[in-house]
Design a protein around this motif. Structure first.
Motif, short mmCIF file in Angstrom:
data_model
loop_
_atom_site.label_atom_id
_atom_site.label_comp_id
_atom_site.label_asym_id
_atom_site.label_seq_id
_atom_site.Cartn_x
_atom_site.Cartn_y
_atom_site.Cartn_z
N TYR A 23 0.81 -1.22 0.00
CA TYR A 23 0.00 0.00 0.00
C TYR A 23 0.84 1.27 0.00
CZ TYR A 23 -4.00 -2.87 1.64
OH TYR A 23 -4.99 -3.79 1.78
N VAL A 58 3.10 0.57 8.32
CA VAL A 58 2.52 1.05 9.58
C VAL A 58 3.21 0.37 10.76
CG1 VAL A 58 0.30 1.83 8.67
CG2 VAL A 58 0.60 -0.57 9.24
N PHE A 60 2.52 -1.64 13.26
CA PHE A 60 2.46 -3.05 13.64
C PHE A 60 3.40 -3.89 12.76
CE2 PHE A 60 -1.07 -3.23 10.46
CZ PHE A 60 -0.73 -4.37 9.76
N CYS A 83 -1.83 1.97 12.26
CA CYS A 83 -3.06 1.41 11.69
C CYS A 83 -4.18 1.59 12.72
CB CYS A 83 -2.85 -0.07 11.39
SG CYS A 83 -4.37 -1.00 11.14
N PRO A 84 -5.28 2.26 12.36
CA PRO A 84 -6.34 2.48 13.36
C PRO A 84 -6.94 1.17 13.89
CG PRO A 84 -6.96 3.42 11.21
CD PRO A 84 -5.55 2.95 11.08
N MET A 85 -6.96 0.14 13.07
CA MET A 85 -7.51 -1.13 13.57
C MET A 85 -6.66 -1.68 14.72
SD MET A 85 -8.33 -4.87 11.94
CE MET A 85 -8.17 -4.42 10.31
N ASN A 111 -2.39 -7.19 12.49
CA ASN A 111 -2.70 -5.76 12.62
C ASN A 111 -3.03 -5.42 14.07
OD1 ASN A 111 -2.97 -6.53 9.88
ND2 ASN A 111 -4.18 -4.73 9.43
N CYS A 168 -11.27 -2.21 9.75
CA CYS A 168 -10.39 -1.28 9.05
C CYS A 168 -11.26 -0.18 8.46
CB CYS A 168 -9.64 -2.03 7.95
SG CYS A 168 -9.00 -0.88 6.70
N PRO A 169 -11.06 1.08 8.85
CA PRO A 169 -11.90 2.15 8.32
C PRO A 169 -11.84 2.25 6.79
CG PRO A 169 -10.58 2.93 10.18
CD PRO A 169 -10.08 1.56 9.84
N THR A 170 -10.68 1.96 6.23
CA THR A 170 -10.55 2.07 4.76
C THR A 170 -11.41 1.03 4.05
OG1 THR A 170 -8.29 2.84 5.10
CG2 THR A 170 -8.85 2.08 2.87
N HIS A 171 -11.32 -0.23 4.48
CA HIS A 171 -12.10 -1.28 3.82
C HIS A 171 -13.58 -1.23 4.21
CE1 HIS A 171 -8.02 -2.77 3.12
NE2 HIS A 171 -8.54 -3.42 2.09
N GLU A 196 -10.82 -7.84 4.66
CA GLU A 196 -11.18 -6.80 5.63
C GLU A 196 -12.48 -6.08 5.22
OE1 GLU A 196 -7.90 -4.14 6.24
OE2 GLU A 196 -6.61 -5.73 6.94
N CYS A 255 -5.57 4.54 2.61
CA CYS A 255 -5.20 4.35 4.01
C CYS A 255 -4.22 5.47 4.37
CB CYS A 255 -4.54 2.98 4.19
SG CYS A 255 -3.79 2.78 5.81
N MET A 258 -0.59 4.77 5.65
CA MET A 258 0.29 4.13 4.67
C MET A 258 0.91 5.14 3.71
SD MET A 258 0.90 0.88 4.63
CE MET A 258 0.34 -0.62 5.43
FE1 SF4 Z 1 -4.85 -0.65 8.86
FE2 SF4 Z 1 -6.78 -0.63 7.07
FE3 SF4 Z 1 -4.59 0.78 6.65
FE4 SF4 Z 1 -4.55 -1.88 6.50
S1 SF4 Z 1 -5.66 -0.47 5.16
S2 SF4 Z 1 -3.06 -0.60 7.53
S3 SF4 Z 1 -5.98 -2.40 8.15
S4 SF4 Z 1 -6.10 1.10 8.28
#
Ligand code: SF4
Ligand code: 13P
Length: 298
Positions: A23, A58, A60, A83-85, A111, A168-171, A196, A255, A258
């Motif tokens: 990403y 990110v 993690f 990563c917000p998750m 994550n 995951c807010p993006t997915h 996700e 994201c 990223m």
């Molecule tokens: Fe986290 Fe979603 Fe970004 Fe992946 S895409 S790093 S799960 S926020």
């Protein structure tokens, strides 16, 4: 000397390897020594021979690289790219969940923070989650933190699990209506979705997989057009690996953490040899076990 050449020079001088997630910005993927999904990056991190790892992605992911390489210098150019998750499942919340279900095994998506990993029995990524659950042979499972990946895996493996409520807010932003609209705009396109995504979206997909699994699927497919339900950074490799095919991602597929790392921040990190990923010794030791257990399932 331009930024790219200077990065190359410093990498050689300092014995550094640059790892980047699928990403990351195109300009970062272009200077990386290895680009991959979370599983491939964890495996690569466990095999690195260079003394210094520059991790673009990110926190993690960089923490996993440190956990697997405690004696190496692991540097994250943008240390605030979280990563917000991963923030949706703290170590103390996880401890409470374990106390409430003694005997249950904790399977944790990578994550998550290192401190949360330290409380897990085994980790998984989107590429190997079904295999990980199957390896537990019907034991009671608490699955954290992604409820969508958890629901998908529970169905695939035919095993009920206690699901955490992370996402995951993006997915999560991809809706069935969005997919309907894209299918109408690109009739006949194959739909690939990351696990996700919410279940209603996964049900509309022709293929569900990790970012690297999508790359392999698109490259092997006889089809020429794809709707890609994941973060838009993947377009770089999709288009490079399959130049004659067309790929479309939703507008909202971004994201933000990223996108924080760019070539300039990588250069700065190489020059400063920092910021380094630093983890508590106990956490580092305890988090290695579930990650290594996952990698050994390969
Ligand atoms: Fe986290 Fe979603 Fe970004 Fe992946 S895409 S790093 S799960 S926020
Ligand atoms: P992959 O493991 O498929 O690369 O996904 C990581 C991730 O954060 C997806 O949002």
């Amino acid at each position: 000397m331009n930024v790219r050449d200077r990065i190359q020079q410093l990498k050689e001088e300092k014995g550094a390897v640059v790892l980047a997630h699928n990403y990351c910005l195109d300009e970062v993927q272009e200077i990386a020594d290895f680009v991959g999904d979370s599983l491939a990056l964890s495996i690569k991190a466990s095999e690195v021979t260079e003394p210094m790892i520059i991790f673009c992605g990110v926190t993690f992911m960089a923490e996993s690289a440190k956990i697997l390489n405690p004696d190496k210098k692991v540097i994250m150019p943008e240390g605030d790219a979280v990563c917000p998750m991963a923030n949706m499942c703290s170590a103390s919340q996880l401890e409470d969940a374990k106390q409430a279900r003694p005997g249950a095994k904790v399977v944790g998506y990578v994550n998550t923070s290192a401190a949360s990993k330290a409380k897990m029995d085994i980790c998984c990524t989107s590429a190997n989650a079904v295999k990980v659950i199957e390896s537990l042979k019907g034991e009671e499972v608490i699955f954290v933190p992604d409820q969508n990946l958890g629901a998908y895996v529970a169905e695939k493996a035919g095993v009920p699990m206690h699901l955490w409520e992370g996402f995951c807010p993006t997915h999560q932003a991809f809706t069935p209506q969005m997919v309907e609209d894209m299918k109408a705009e690109f009739p006949g396109a194959v739909v690939m979705a990351h696990p996700e995504c919410r279940m209603e979206v996964l049900e509309m997909a022709d293929m569900v997989g990790s970012t690297s699994q999508m790359l392999a699927y698109a490259a092997d497919s006889k089809e020429k057009e794809f709707i890609v339900l994941t973060e838009r950074g993947l377009l770089h490799r999709l288009r490079r690996d399959s130049p004659l095919k067309k790929f479309h991602v939703p507008e909202v597929a971004v994201c933000p953490p990223m996108k924080m790392t760019d070539q300039r921040s990588v250069l700065k990190a190489l020059e400063n040899e920092g910021p380094e990923v630093e983890l508590d010794e106990e956490v580092l030791k305890a988090a290695r076990r579930p990650l290594e257990r996952m990698i050994s399932l390969r």
